[in-house]
Design a protein around this motif. Sequence first.
Motif, short mmCIF file in Angstrom:
data_model
loop_
_atom_site.label_atom_id
_atom_site.label_comp_id
_atom_site.label_asym_id
_atom_site.label_seq_id
_atom_site.Cartn_x
_atom_site.Cartn_y
_atom_site.Cartn_z
N LYS A 195 39.80 -7.13 42.14
CA LYS A 195 39.50 -6.28 41.00
C LYS A 195 38.34 -5.35 41.31
O LYS A 195 37.50 -5.64 42.16
N SER A 196 38.30 -4.25 40.60
CA SER A 196 37.18 -3.33 40.70
C SER A 196 35.92 -4.05 40.22
O SER A 196 35.95 -4.74 39.22
N ASP B 134 37.33 -16.11 42.33
CA ASP B 134 37.51 -14.66 42.35
C ASP B 134 37.72 -14.17 43.78
O ASP B 134 37.23 -14.76 44.75
#
Length: 149
Positions: free
Chosen positions: A52-53, A107
């Motif tokens: 993800k950004s 993440d």
Amino acid sequence: MKKYTMETTVGIFVLAGLLCVAYLTVKLGKLDVLGGDRYPVTARFKDVTGLKSGAYVEMAGVRIGRVSGITLDTKDNMALVALDIDKGVRLTDDAIASIKTSGLIGDKFVKVSPGGSDDVLGPGGVITETEASVDLGDLIGKYVFGGVK
């Protein structure tokens, strides 16, 4: 006259409070208002599933930047990952970028492994040596259906 000095004092305190709130918003939100101390680099990946950004970029376990954006290059059907790297970090043109997972199901982040070249990758450079992320679902599917040897 006393009324105006009291109003002026309250106005100064309110203004100081608003400035403090604005400062904390920028700092805690990790926003770069004046450009920051980073330079842009792009990495080309075949697959960026789960990245993800805003994800971290690390080298040797140390955070050296952030992912600023992910787009698709429709010409080559490759994912272009825009990285903002700290100015003090030198990347070589043969550096390898990999997508890793922090923990077992954590993440995703970009891990950069330094290369051995003396040529430095400058602002706007492209990292071409990349490794795509490993999808845990695909690995389990291969194991269950006998695709793993």
